[in-house]
Design an enzyme around this catalytic site. Structure first.
Site, PDB file in Angstrom:
ATOM      1  N   GLU A 289       0.825  -1.215   0.000  1.00  0.00           N
ATOM      2  CA  GLU A 289       0.000   0.000   0.000  1.00  0.00           C
ATOM      3  C   GLU A 289       0.855   1.260   0.000  1.00  0.00           C
ATOM      4  O   GLU A 289       0.418   2.303  -0.473  1.00  0.00           O
ATOM      5  CB  GLU A 289      -0.939   0.017   1.223  1.00  0.00           C
ATOM      6  N   HIS A 310       8.492 -26.799  -1.633  1.00  0.00           N
ATOM      7  CA  HIS A 310       7.873 -27.926  -2.352  1.00  0.00           C
ATOM      8  C   HIS A 310       6.710 -27.450  -3.227  1.00  0.00           C
ATOM      9  O   HIS A 310       5.942 -28.258  -3.714  1.00  0.00           O
ATOM     10  CB  HIS A 310       7.416 -28.984  -1.347  1.00  0.00           C
ATOM     11  N   LYS A 424     -14.206  -0.127  -3.812  1.00  0.00           N
ATOM     12  CA  LYS A 424     -15.316   0.275  -2.931  1.00  0.00           C
ATOM     13  C   LYS A 424     -16.383   1.021  -3.726  1.00  0.00           C
ATOM     14  O   LYS A 424     -17.576   0.769  -3.562  1.00  0.00           O
ATOM     15  CB  LYS A 424     -14.790   1.195  -1.805  1.00  0.00           C
TER      16      LYS A 424
HETATM   17  O1  PA5 Z   1      -3.549   1.150   5.842  1.00  0.00           O
HETATM   18  C1  PA5 Z   1      -4.693   1.534   5.695  1.00  0.00           C
HETATM   19  O2  PA5 Z   1      -5.009   2.732   5.856  1.00  0.00           O
HETATM   20  C2  PA5 Z   1      -5.823   0.584   5.344  1.00  0.00           C
HETATM   21  O3  PA5 Z   1      -5.384  -0.683   5.058  1.00  0.00           O
HETATM   22  C3  PA5 Z   1      -6.813   0.511   6.481  1.00  0.00           C
HETATM   23  O4  PA5 Z   1      -6.140   0.081   7.642  1.00  0.00           O
HETATM   24  C4  PA5 Z   1      -7.970  -0.425   6.195  1.00  0.00           C
HETATM   25  O5  PA5 Z   1      -8.573  -0.081   4.980  1.00  0.00           O
HETATM   26  C5  PA5 Z   1      -8.995  -0.372   7.318  1.00  0.00           C
HETATM   27  O6  PA5 Z   1      -9.456   0.940   7.470  1.00  0.00           O
HETATM   28  P1  PA5 Z   1     -10.244   1.411   8.769  1.00  0.00           P
HETATM   29  O7  PA5 Z   1      -9.352   1.211   9.950  1.00  0.00           O
HETATM   30  O8  PA5 Z   1     -10.559   2.848   8.503  1.00  0.00           O
HETATM   31  O9  PA5 Z   1     -11.475   0.549   8.878  1.00  0.00           O
END
Ligand code: PA5
Length: 447
Positions: A289, A310, A424
């Site tokens: 990310e 394996h 989303k």
């Molecule tokens: O790193 C990030 O920002 C995302 O992976 C969030 O942690 C994830 O989408 C969950 O979001 P939230 O904590 O707002 O539910």
């Protein structure tokens, strides 16, 4: 005190020491941007000094909430996804007995922490609700935005179940919400229902939040020492605070970027201890990310060895030469098991009799490293003295700091994730969420 160490000598067949060093000025600049808040995403640098800023009172508050859940629940369900899930899961799996969930008597020191809201699996949720029927359970609901669909669905279901098992007033004493200080549906709901809450600081993004209550509360509920975890993170904060010489985070960041520049587009995080499986899942989110944007970024993958030797071993040894490995090498095991002698020796294994299982594992690791380096797979090695809370704290901070440096070397904003929104938008449009009318019509016309 030992500490985790980074060794890059087995990358030198692919990149020279000079090529790695040539990135030191960029790493220096990145370190300065992280320290001064002058780079992209500077609103999300709260994690940089977080370990040293955590107070005793804050830890005591988390420990108190954990004690309350442990004393009143057979199971605690931690609900969250992405950064609100993976850090706690990584540490709990890394420190737990491999079979703790299966021991009929349980482990007296541990409370059973179960995760939910990390998928939208109907069978997963059905089976979880079935398991919890008639049991004393509690909920930690974690969402920074307070609006994420996956955890919201799981929470709606489990909240209703808990309330019908205990009544609303009792249920609210067994629910802890971890969310933004003021914004989001979860904050509003927690205030109205009177839940115990913890705040995720505004300036700490989800994937950098494991050392906030997001990670610390589930880890404490599972019975692990969050003070030792934070102490390890503080040590690594100090070890990576300044300069790029003798800075393990800078060395890792420069080496992986040099490899990327030399065409090694995929990094495989390798472990020889299956307890590190979820640390790799956490790491994949952290780096994926943070770096995968603007058409750039090393693709983070992972394998558990020797299991995956394996399955994926063939590809790694002889497939396209676009990969490098980063091996997590754990020096000491927690337990000792010696391979017995067998007089008949029908399995031909007596050459191993008297040796520890870990000695065999270490030779598998060494043999694999030599074979992969010979096969054109550069190898970064991170040695971890043992799987303890302190070393998990060190690893977490090490990877976070290296990620910040690496993302800036790559010239991306390591602290946003605009690409996560695309699925989303489509999902909401397909589900006719109010406000998505135009997108709904457009997407349905494509089907
Ligand atoms: O790193 C990030 O920002 C995302 O992976 C969030 O942690 C994830 O989408 C969950 O979001 P939230 O904590 O707002 O539910």
């Amino acid at each position: 005190m030992n500490t985790i160490e980074v060794n890059v000598k087995d990358t030198l067949s692919a990149v020279s020491a000079e090529q790695i060093k040539a990135l030191n000025p960029a790493a220096e600049k990145a370190m300065k941007m992280l320290a001064d808040g002058t780079g992209a995403g500077a609103d999300f640098l709260g994690w940089v000094n977080l370990p040293s800023e955590i107070t005793d009172a804050h830890l005591a508050d988390i420990e108190e909430a954990a004690k309350n859940l442990r004393e009143n629940c057979d199971y605690v369900v931690a609900i969250g996804i992405g950064g609100s899930y993976l850090g706690a899961k990584a540490v709990i799996e890394g420190l737990s007995d491999s079979f703790s969930q299966l021991r009929p008597e349980g482990d007296a020191r541990r409370c059973r922490v179960i995760f939910a809201g990390q998928n939208i699996g109907e069978d997963y949720l059905y089976e979880l609700q079935d398991l919890l029927k008639g049991h004393k359970f509690g909920i930690i609901v974690i969402s920074k935005s307070g609006t994420t669909t996956e955890p919201a669905i799981a929470f709606r279901l489990l909240k209703e179940q808990l309330e019908s098992q205990l009544g609303k007033a009792e249920a609210s004493k067994r629910i802890v919400a971890i969310t933004d200080a003021a914004r989001g549906a979860l904050r509003q709901l927690a205030t109205e229902e009177g839940y115990k809450t913890f705040v995720i600081p505004d300036n700490v993004g989800g994937r950098f939040s494991v050392l906030t209550p997001v990670g610390l509360l589930p880890i404490a509920v599972a019975g692990f020492d969050i003070r030792a975890l934070v102490a390890g993170a503080r040590r690594m904060q100090a070890a990576t605070a300044e300069g790029v010489e003798n800075n393990p985070a800078a060395l890792y960041a420069t080496t992986r970027n040099a490899l990327y520049g030399a065409g090694k587009k995929i990094e495989i995080l390798v472990n020889y201890n299956s307890k590190l499986h979820f640390l790799a899942e956490w790491w994949k989110q952290l780096y994926g990310e943070s770096e995968g944007k603007d058409g750039k970024g090393i693709f983070p993958a992972s394998v558990d060895f020797t299991t995956d030797l394996h399955s994926m071993g063939q590809w790694i040894q002889e497939g396209e030469r676009t990969i490098f490995e980063t091996v997590l090498s754990v020096e000491s095991t927690a337990h000792k098991t010696v391979i017995p002698t067998d007089e008949a020796n029908l399995d031909g294994l007596n050459f191993l009799a008297g040796k520890r299982v870990d000695e065999v594992n270490k030779m598998a690791e060494l043999g694999t490293r030599l074979a992969h380096v010979d096969g054109g797979v550069p190898n970064i090695r991170i040695t971890v003295p043992a799987l303890t809370e302190e070393y998990f704290g060190e690893l977490i901070y090490f990877f976070e700091k290296a990620c910040g440096i690496s993302g800036y070397i790559l010239d991306v904003n390591p602290f946003n994730q605009p690409g996560v929104e695309a699925y989303k938008r489509n999902m909401f449009a397909l589900l006719d969420k109010p406000g998505y009318e135009e997108a709904s019509a457009a997407i349905k016309a494509r089907l």
